[in-house]
Each structure stands twice: as C-alpha cells, then as structure tokens.
Design a protein around this motif. Structure first.
Motif, PDB file in Angstrom:
ATOM      1  N   ASP A 181       0.832  -1.207   0.000  1.00  0.00           N
ATOM      2  CA  ASP A 181       0.000   0.000   0.000  1.00  0.00           C
ATOM      3  C   ASP A 181       0.866   1.257   0.000  1.00  0.00           C
ATOM      4  N   LEU A 182       1.931   1.259   0.812  1.00  0.00           N
ATOM      5  CA  LEU A 182       2.840   2.409   0.845  1.00  0.00           C
ATOM      6  C   LEU A 182       3.526   2.609  -0.506  1.00  0.00           C
ATOM      7  N   ARG A 183       3.883   1.529  -1.149  1.00  0.00           N
ATOM      8  CA  ARG A 183       4.503   1.601  -2.470  1.00  0.00           C
ATOM      9  C   ARG A 183       3.552   2.235  -3.481  1.00  0.00           C
ATOM     10  N   GLN A 184       2.291   1.794  -3.473  1.00  0.00           N
ATOM     11  CA  GLN A 184       1.294   2.355  -4.392  1.00  0.00           C
ATOM     12  C   GLN A 184       1.085   3.839  -4.118  1.00  0.00           C
ATOM     13  N   TRP A 185       1.021   4.213  -2.845  1.00  0.00           N
ATOM     14  CA  TRP A 185       0.829   5.618  -2.481  1.00  0.00           C
ATOM     15  C   TRP A 185       2.015   6.453  -2.975  1.00  0.00           C
ATOM     16  N   ALA A 186       3.249   5.943  -2.782  1.00  0.00           N
ATOM     17  CA  ALA A 186       4.438   6.675  -3.216  1.00  0.00           C
ATOM     18  C   ALA A 186       4.469   6.819  -4.739  1.00  0.00           C
ATOM     19  N   ARG A 188       1.824   6.901  -6.772  1.00  0.00           N
ATOM     20  CA  ARG A 188       0.813   7.905  -7.148  1.00  0.00           C
ATOM     21  C   ARG A 188       1.313   9.313  -6.874  1.00  0.00           C
ATOM     22  N   ARG A 189       1.950   9.490  -5.748  1.00  0.00           N
ATOM     23  CA  ARG A 189       2.460  10.822  -5.405  1.00  0.00           C
ATOM     24  C   ARG A 189       3.569  11.243  -6.371  1.00  0.00           C
ATOM     25  N   ARG A 192       2.085  12.381  -9.646  1.00  0.00           N
ATOM     26  CA  ARG A 192       1.480  13.714  -9.590  1.00  0.00           C
ATOM     27  C   ARG A 192       2.532  14.806  -9.633  1.00  0.00           C
TER      28      ARG A 192
END
Length: 194
Positions: A181-186, A188-189, A192
C-alpha cells in the motif's frame, strides 16, 4: 468516652494461600505464589503497569553464575541466586528500568519473609521462541534460504499467500500488504509531481 463512633482496621480482602517457609530450591509451585504476592504488593502501591506485566511472567530462581554478595551472616562465600522473570518476547520491551526497580523492591520484601535473602538480583528475560517443526528430509525440501517469503506450497500447509510469495504467518502477510500500500501511495504521489 466522646460518644463518637470508634473505627478499627480490618483486612480488605481475604487472605490467599500461605507459602510455607523457607522457600527452597526444589519448591516448584512456591515461586509462582511469591510472584502473586509481588503482584498484589504492586497493585496496593498503584504500580498498575508493572502489576499487569508481572501477571504474564514466570518466576524462577537460579544461581547467579558465581557472583558473591555479602550475606546477612557475614559469609561472603554463600551461594547467591537471581530471580528470573521470564515473559513473552512481545512484552520484554515494555519493562523499563523504573518498572524493574519497582518489581525488584516488592519481590525483595517477599523473599525476605520467605527466608531467601540469597536472591540478590532480578533478571528479566524474554521467553525463547519455539523451535520450528522439521522433517527428516529438511535438506531436500528445496527451500531457497535467500527467499524470505519462500515457503513451499506443494503440501498446502495453510501458509498465507499474496501476489506470488507465501508467508510464514498472517503477521508477515500484513506487513507485506502495508508495504505494498505504501509503495502504491508513493508511486501515485511521484506521478502527480512529474
């Protein structure tokens, strides 16, 4: 004489099992009763966290490795012991120096009444983790020691799995999922920002 009520002290709780004295090396059940008395002393003194941690511990006495301390009779060569509190590995970090000191003070008072002035120190140890079960053919199972999540699926022993790797426990799987989950969030960020 004054006509006012007269108050007298009385025990708040019923007395528990008494420990016959002295506490000998071969008295298997007595250390647990001594730990129970320590638990109640901590409770009476408002040491709630220490009290709760003591509840889950096991108390044993062992010779302290040849360290000699002055005894009350002036003999420097008497064998001395250490009180060992063994507890679950997950709870070991909860024991602070102040907490160990509070437990030691109460335990020392209990040991004094049980004629065990030779118990000179307190040691807090984490319980040994259980050894894994293995079979006679463990060398030929094909596990690659470099794979951290490489348990074999061939026997379907109920190991949790996700996206390819198989894990030794649900806790390992939970950590893996959090990292994913942290990998996916990073990612996406990062997208952006670019």
């Amino acid at each position: 004489m004054s006509g006012r009520p007269v108050y007298a002290p009385f025990p708040e709780r019923a007395a528990g099992p008494k420990i016959s004295m002295p506490l000998r090396d071969d008295d298997a059940g007595k250390p647990d009763l001594a730990l129970g008395q320590t638990h109640h002393l901590l409770d009476d003194d408002g040491e709630g966290l220490a009290r709760d941690l003591v509840r889950s511990a096991k108390l044993t006495l062992r010779r302290d490795g040849g360290h000699f301390h002055p005894m009350t009779n002036g003999n420097w060569t008497d064998a001395t012991y250490e009180a060992v509190l063994t507890l679950d590995r997950a709870l070991a970090p909860e024991f602070t120096t102040a907490m160990a000191k509070a437990i030691r003070q109460r335990l020392k008072a209990v040991f004094k009444q049980l004629e065990r002035d030779d118990a000179q120190s307190l040691v807090i140890e984490a319980a040994l983790r259980p050894l894994p079960e293995i079979t006679q053919d463990w060398r030929h199972r094909g596990d690659d020691p470099t794979k951290q999540a490489g348990h074999e699926r061939q026997s379907n022993q109920g190991y949790p799995a996700a996206n390819g790797p198989t894990f030794a426990s649900r806790a390992e799987l939970a950590v893996y999922q959090i990292l994913q989950d942290l990998r996916q969030w990073a990612l996406r960020r990062f997208r952006r920002m670019t």
